[in-house]
Each structure stands twice: as C-alpha cells, then as structure tokens.
Scaffold this motif. Structure first.
Motif, PDB file in Angstrom:
ATOM      1  N   PHE A 288      33.312  37.620 -10.035  1.00  0.00           N
ATOM      2  CA  PHE A 288      32.087  36.835 -10.220  1.00  0.00           C
ATOM      3  C   PHE A 288      31.625  36.229  -8.900  1.00  0.00           C
ATOM      4  O   PHE A 288      30.451  36.354  -8.519  1.00  0.00           O
ATOM      5  N   THR A 289      32.531  35.547  -8.198  1.00  0.00           N
ATOM      6  CA  THR A 289      32.129  34.886  -6.957  1.00  0.00           C
ATOM      7  C   THR A 289      31.723  35.904  -5.897  1.00  0.00           C
ATOM      8  O   THR A 289      30.826  35.638  -5.090  1.00  0.00           O
ATOM      9  N   ALA A 290      32.351  37.070  -5.883  1.00  0.00           N
ATOM     10  CA  ALA A 290      31.954  38.110  -4.938  1.00  0.00           C
ATOM     11  C   ALA A 290      30.525  38.570  -5.209  1.00  0.00           C
ATOM     12  O   ALA A 290      29.730  38.773  -4.281  1.00  0.00           O
ATOM     13  N   GLU A 291      30.179  38.733  -6.481  1.00  0.00           N
ATOM     14  CA  GLU A 291      28.824  39.177  -6.831  1.00  0.00           C
ATOM     15  C   GLU A 291      27.801  38.094  -6.512  1.00  0.00           C
ATOM     16  O   GLU A 291      26.711  38.382  -6.006  1.00  0.00           O
ATOM     17  N   ALA A 292      28.147  36.842  -6.792  1.00  0.00           N
ATOM     18  CA  ALA A 292      27.240  35.746  -6.476  1.00  0.00           C
ATOM     19  C   ALA A 292      27.026  35.635  -4.975  1.00  0.00           C
ATOM     20  O   ALA A 292      25.903  35.398  -4.504  1.00  0.00           O
ATOM     21  N   LEU A 293      28.096  35.806  -4.206  1.00  0.00           N
ATOM     22  CA  LEU A 293      27.981  35.793  -2.749  1.00  0.00           C
ATOM     23  C   LEU A 293      27.038  36.891  -2.279  1.00  0.00           C
ATOM     24  O   LEU A 293      26.183  36.673  -1.404  1.00  0.00           O
ATOM     25  N   GLU A 294      27.161  38.075  -2.878  1.00  0.00           N
ATOM     26  CA  GLU A 294      26.338  39.205  -2.466  1.00  0.00           C
ATOM     27  C   GLU A 294      24.860  38.951  -2.735  1.00  0.00           C
ATOM     28  O   GLU A 294      23.995  39.504  -2.042  1.00  0.00           O
TER      29      GLU A 294
ATOM     30  N   VAL B 113      28.378  34.067   5.673  1.00  0.00           N
ATOM     31  CA  VAL B 113      28.672  33.128   6.754  1.00  0.00           C
ATOM     32  C   VAL B 113      29.227  31.844   6.155  1.00  0.00           C
ATOM     33  O   VAL B 113      28.860  31.429   5.050  1.00  0.00           O
ATOM     34  N   GLU B 114      30.126  31.208   6.878  1.00  0.00           N
ATOM     35  CA  GLU B 114      30.821  30.045   6.370  1.00  0.00           C
ATOM     36  C   GLU B 114      29.877  28.894   6.024  1.00  0.00           C
ATOM     37  O   GLU B 114      30.132  28.119   5.097  1.00  0.00           O
ATOM     38  N   GLU B 115      28.777  28.759   6.777  1.00  0.00           N
ATOM     39  CA  GLU B 115      27.873  27.634   6.539  1.00  0.00           C
ATOM     40  C   GLU B 115      27.307  27.627   5.128  1.00  0.00           C
ATOM     41  O   GLU B 115      26.936  26.571   4.613  1.00  0.00           O
ATOM     42  N   SER B 116      27.249  28.776   4.496  1.00  0.00           N
ATOM     43  CA  SER B 116      26.694  28.836   3.137  1.00  0.00           C
ATOM     44  C   SER B 116      27.631  28.224   2.107  1.00  0.00           C
ATOM     45  O   SER B 116      27.206  27.876   0.995  1.00  0.00           O
ATOM     46  N   GLY B 117      28.903  28.120   2.411  1.00  0.00           N
ATOM     47  CA  GLY B 117      29.887  27.632   1.454  1.00  0.00           C
ATOM     48  C   GLY B 117      30.433  28.709   0.534  1.00  0.00           C
ATOM     49  O   GLY B 117      31.479  28.513  -0.106  1.00  0.00           O
ATOM     50  N   MET B 118      29.755  29.853   0.454  1.00  0.00           N
ATOM     51  CA  MET B 118      30.193  30.889  -0.479  1.00  0.00           C
ATOM     52  C   MET B 118      31.540  31.506  -0.103  1.00  0.00           C
ATOM     53  O   MET B 118      32.344  31.804  -0.995  1.00  0.00           O
TER      54      MET B 118
ATOM     55  N   TRP C 186      31.423  15.928   1.660  1.00  0.00           N
ATOM     56  CA  TRP C 186      32.855  15.647   1.511  1.00  0.00           C
ATOM     57  C   TRP C 186      33.635  16.935   1.264  1.00  0.00           C
ATOM     58  O   TRP C 186      34.694  17.158   1.848  1.00  0.00           O
ATOM     59  N   GLY C 187      33.115  17.773   0.361  1.00  0.00           N
ATOM     60  CA  GLY C 187      33.809  19.016   0.056  1.00  0.00           C
ATOM     61  C   GLY C 187      33.941  19.914   1.259  1.00  0.00           C
ATOM     62  O   GLY C 187      34.989  20.533   1.497  1.00  0.00           O
ATOM     63  N   GLU C 188      32.872  19.990   2.053  1.00  0.00           N
ATOM     64  CA  GLU C 188      32.906  20.845   3.240  1.00  0.00           C
ATOM     65  C   GLU C 188      33.868  20.291   4.288  1.00  0.00           C
ATOM     66  O   GLU C 188      34.673  21.029   4.868  1.00  0.00           O
ATOM     67  N   LEU C 189      33.827  18.992   4.506  1.00  0.00           N
ATOM     68  CA  LEU C 189      34.682  18.393   5.531  1.00  0.00           C
ATOM     69  C   LEU C 189      36.157  18.434   5.141  1.00  0.00           C
ATOM     70  O   LEU C 189      37.027  18.648   5.991  1.00  0.00           O
ATOM     71  N   ALA C 190      36.444  18.230   3.872  1.00  0.00           N
ATOM     72  CA  ALA C 190      37.844  18.242   3.443  1.00  0.00           C
ATOM     73  C   ALA C 190      38.489  19.597   3.658  1.00  0.00           C
ATOM     74  O   ALA C 190      39.711  19.687   3.843  1.00  0.00           O
ATOM     75  N   ASN C 191      37.706  20.652   3.637  1.00  0.00           N
ATOM     76  CA  ASN C 191      38.240  21.987   3.865  1.00  0.00           C
ATOM     77  C   ASN C 191      38.201  22.385   5.335  1.00  0.00           C
ATOM     78  O   ASN C 191      39.008  23.198   5.778  1.00  0.00           O
TER      79      ASN C 191
END
Length: 557
Positions: free
Chosen positions: A405-411, A419-424, A67-72
């Motif tokens: 924080f989110t940038a470091e977690a993504l890294e 890549v978008e498929e990861s959701g990050m 749901w979260g992925e589709l809503a975006n």
C-alpha cells in the motif's frame, strides 16, 4: 576589446518559476475520515468524538508534523557510561520525541483506558492511535507496550496495586527514578532472545529465587527490547518450574540502578525514532508475575493488545499515505488534466481507499471486541472468542498489506515521493515492521490454526460475525460457504491462504454491513469475486469511483 572593457551584464532572469507543484498538505485534519468516525460511534465510543477531532487538528498541524520529522532525523543516542566511567545505560532522545510522547500519554494512548470506566474507552484509544499515528510511528511502541502491560500485571495483584495507577496515568514523566516517586510510568517488554526469536520457549535467561518471596535475580541477554528508557519491563526467563514472567524495574525501590546493561541499539530499516536495544541481565532484580512456569499464559493478554496495535498502526499508515497521495493528485496536473481527474489515477486512489477503509473498519471492530471482552456484559464469551481469533487474522493480513500500500501511495507522487523531504520514504520503511513485531506472518497464521483446532468456540464466534451480513451480497455468501467448507482440509503449508481468505471475508462482511454500497460492492467484486488484477489500480470499470473517492479524500482546502 577585453573582458574588462565589456559592458556589465544585466542579471539574468530566474531559470524557472515554480508551478504545478502541490501546496503543503499541512495543516489538515487527520480525523477527517468517515470510516473512522462512523466506526467510533458504532463501537460505543461516540462520546470521544469531540476530543478525537481536536486531536486530529493537532496531528495534522505543522508543529506535530515537524516533531515527527525531527524525531526520525535526530535518532536516539546510547550512553553506556558517564564522564567518570560509571555505568548509566541511558538513551538520549531529541526534544521532539518527548513532545510526541507527552501528547500521546496525555491523550490516553498508553495505559489510560484500563482506568476509564466508560464503555468504549479502548475503542477511543484505538481511534486516537489511528489519528495521532499521522505524526510518526516510533513513539507508538512504548505507548503500546504500556497499554499491553496492565492486563498481564494484573496476574500479580500486589504488584498491580503499586504500578497500575502509574501505568494508567496521563502524565508523561521521563527520566530514570524510583517508579513510585514518578507521576506516570511507561512499560516495555523483553521477550525474544537471539537463539529463538518468536520461539520464546527456547529462552536461556535464568531466574533464580531469592530469600524474599516473589523476588528473583535474572541472568541472560535479550535480543530485541524496544524503548529501553521505559521505567519497568515484563521479561520472560527460565525459573526452576519453567518459563515465567517477571517485572523488572530500571530503578530499584532504594534508588539504585538495577542491572540493565544496554549492549547496543539496533540499526533498523525504519522506526528510527524509537530505540531498540540488546540489554544484558546479570544479577538483575525482578518480581514474579503470575505463577512460575506460566510465562506464556501470563503474557498472552499482552500479545493480544500489542497485535491489535500493529493492526491499528498499519491502518494509520495507510490512511496517512492515502491522504498524501490524494492531496498530490488533487493539485498536480499532467497531460492536460489534474491527476485526480485522470481515469487510471482515480482507479489507483479508489483501490487504495477501499483497502484503507477495510483496515480502519476492522481495527475499530477489533477494538470494540477488546473493550467488551474486558468489561463483560452481554455476550462477553462470544466477544472474547471472536477477539482471540480475529485479532490474529487482522494482524496477519492488514500488516501484510501495508508495504504494498505505502509503495503504491508513494508512487502516486512520482519522483517527488521518492525524496526524503516528502516523508513518504519514512512511511515506506516503517510499513514492513508491523508484520514482524508481535509475531511474523507465519507465527500469526499458525496461531489461527491453533485456535481453530484447540478452541472451537473461536470458529463459532468468527462465523457468527460473518452471519450478520448473510443475504446482503451473493458474493459474500459464496465466500463464507467456501471458507467454511475448506476449514477441515487446511494443513500448515496452507495456513497463509486460509488466513487471507478469513481476513478478506471478515472485512467484506463489515463493509457490506456498515459502508456505503459503492465501497462494499467494489470490495466484494475485487477481493472476493476475482474481478481484480495483481496490483492496486485494477478495479473494474463498473466501480463507483466518484462514490469511493468522495468518501475517502478530505475536501480540498
């Protein structure tokens, strides 16, 4: 010999097998967080734990994650007119948005706590937001505004009597209809205008009284009004006696559409699932909320609520991306070992874990202060004063930490995280929003200064909270002394530094009192005592990495 004469080739084997890729994280339990569950009990909402665990399994399940992925991916679409040319000003959402909203409202994440007599109801809501926030952030906007609208609306009891039972309902009932004919309502707000932004006293939207007492007509334009498909809005406009607050329904009691012309939807960096709009008012019917000329005073309680939600949503985003990064590191190998066993990756993850726990613990402490403030009881004045200043401090700091924080977690996921498929990437785009909504960093820093100078009780309550950890850690005691001695020297240009020190000292005091020694010691050593670099992953070698990570990361599935 020609090509036609050649013997047929046998199919070639696959060029590669998929190895060394982590399995899907989903399903997982989004409530499996020691700091969250401990804080829930400590702040008086232990009775909500079973429901929170149930919600955690749903939030981490494949259906809700999709749901979260589709809503975006399928963003809201504005329809200004119907096929016949009639003005309708409606926004169409993907079905996944409605599913997310339905669960959020049913779980009490909108206005429900105001109708719940149990102590800790507001804490339970914040904990639910920390868990359900693992799905996606955009639909948290209308639930937050609905929650925040109730105390402001109570400034006009006759309106609250009509609308509050519907705003506190646990039924999601979308669609524009007469509000009193629906099973539940959502509320939005229209505060900022293009010429002023956060400086709402420069608003030019006008409110003209009508012959009916309490009823006005509005004329003007709002620059950033999210969730325009809500049923009612709290709007600031200039009445004859100054800036005032008004209730604006999308549909009037007689069933006609109120004038609420949506000029366009904002094309935003993130928060793509949520429609943010520019509405125009022209003869728009509105009802006064609170006295004329006291619009800011009327909505101040609303601001306190929505600022708390910005802290909560930032903390939820931190936790979600930490779980993603930890899952990847647990299953991915490099240079002969799992990433989770590599010393430098362990340092990064442990540092992120400290930040996440500090944000979660502060969120729940603020929610506890909110709950006790609205209910009264022992020491409510102290709690109200603490809430007043600590919410602004937390809003400034926790939301500022979110993007880094989110940038470091993504890294931590490397190219897979980009890549978008990861959701990050979606989480990364979401993070900066929370430091902007409900007052940017400068606005919140100046608000802290204003509270310290005009409301001395806020400083007393803040230091009383810090004193609860006195003597438990020498580094914390020294930080509190520095903070107290520097209060009288702060200027506007130094406000950010002051608020940063207040936030770190407050978080440290909470962790010293409530977290295991591994967490509290590492936090004090780095955030207070300077044994830290300029990025995540620079904890000292003396940090108890096993203790920190064992507490923070869910067990392997």
């Amino acid at each position: 010999m020609t090509l036609m004469d050649a013997e047929p080739r046998t199919p070639s084997p696959a060029t590669h097998d998929v190895t060394n890729q982590p399995p899907p994280l989903t399903p997982y339990d989004a409530s499996d967080d020691a700091a969250l569950l401990e804080g829930l009990r400590r702040e008086g909402a232990g009775w909500a734990e079973a429901g929170l665990r149930r919600l955690g399994l749903r939030a981490g399940g494949p259906e809700a994650q999709e749901w979260g992925e589709l809503a975006n991916r399928h963003e809201p679409v504005l329809r200004t007119h119907d096929r016949y040319g009639h003005r309708v000003d409606e926004v169409d959402f993907h079905p996944s948005w409605h599913e997310l909203m339905r669960v959020a409202v049913a779980e009490g994440l909108a206005g429900a706590p105001w109708a719940d007599g149990r102590p800790g109801a507001h804490v339970a809501r914040a904990a639910g937001g920390l868990v359900w926030g693992h799905t996606e952030a955009g639909h948290g906007c209308p639930t937050s505004m609905t929650y925040a609208a109730v105390p402001a609306l109570r400034r006009q009891p006759e309106l609250a009597k009509v609308y509050e039972p519907l705003l506190t309902s646990r039924e999601y009932d979308p669609g524009l209809r007469v509000p009193t004919q629906k099973r539940g309502l959502l509320a939005g707000m229209g505060m900022t205008e293009k010429q002023g932004g956060s400086d709402v006293r420069t608003n030019t939207t006008t409110a003209t009284p009508t012959a009916e007492p309490g009823m006005y007509t509005l004329r003007g334009h709002k620059w950033f009004t999210s969730a325009p498909m809500c049923d009612v809005f709290l709007v600031l406009a200039q009445a004859p006696n100054g800036l005032s607050c008004f209730l604006v329904p999308r549909v009037l009691p007689d069933g006609t559409r109120n004038t609420f012309r949506i000029q366009r939807l904002k094309d935003k960096l993130g928060n793509r699932s949520n429609a943010s709009s520019e509405p125009e008012f022209d003869g728009t019917v509105a009802w006064l909320v609170g006295p004329e000329g006291q619009g800011v005073k009327t909505i101040i309680e609303m601001v306190n609520c929505t600022r708390l939600d910005c802290v909560m949503m930032s903390a939820a985003l931190m936790r979600k991306t930490l779980v993603e990064a930890g899952h990847h590191a647990r299953h991915r190998g490099a240079f002969g070992a799992r990433l989770l066993d590599q010393p430098l990756m362990r340092n990064v993850l442990a540092d992120l874990a400290l930040e996440s726990e500090a944000a979660t613990t502060l969120t729940l402490r603020l929610a506890g202060a909110a709950d006790r403030s609205v209910r009264g009881g022992d020491g409510p004045e102290d709690e109200r004063a603490f809430r007043r200043i600590a919410t602004a401090v937390g809003k400034y700091w926790v939301t500022k930490r979110g993007p880094a924080f989110t940038a470091e977690a993504l890294e931590c996921l490397g190219g897979n995280g980009y890549v978008e498929e990861s959701g990050m990437p979606r989480h990364y785009r979401e993070a900066p929003l929370l430091s902007i909504w409900e007052g940017s960093g400068n606005v919140n820093a100046l608000d802290v200064l204003r509270a310290l100078t005009r409301e001395p009780a806020t400083a007393e309550a803040f230091f009383a909270e810090l004193a609860l950890a006195q003597g438990a850690d020498a580094r914390l005691d020294a930080a509190v002394a520095r903070l107290r001695s520097g209060l009288g020297e702060v200027t506007q240009s130094g406000a950010r530094r002051l608020v940063e020190r207040m936030a770190l000292t407050l978080q440290a005091s909470l962790l010293v009192r409530h977290a295991p020694p591994a967490v509290a010691d590492a936090f004090c050593a780095t955030r207070l005592d300077g044994d830290w670099g300029h990025s995540f992953g620079t904890l000292p070698d003396s940090a108890d990495f096993d203790g920190i990570l064992g507490r923070a990361l869910p067990p392997a599935s």
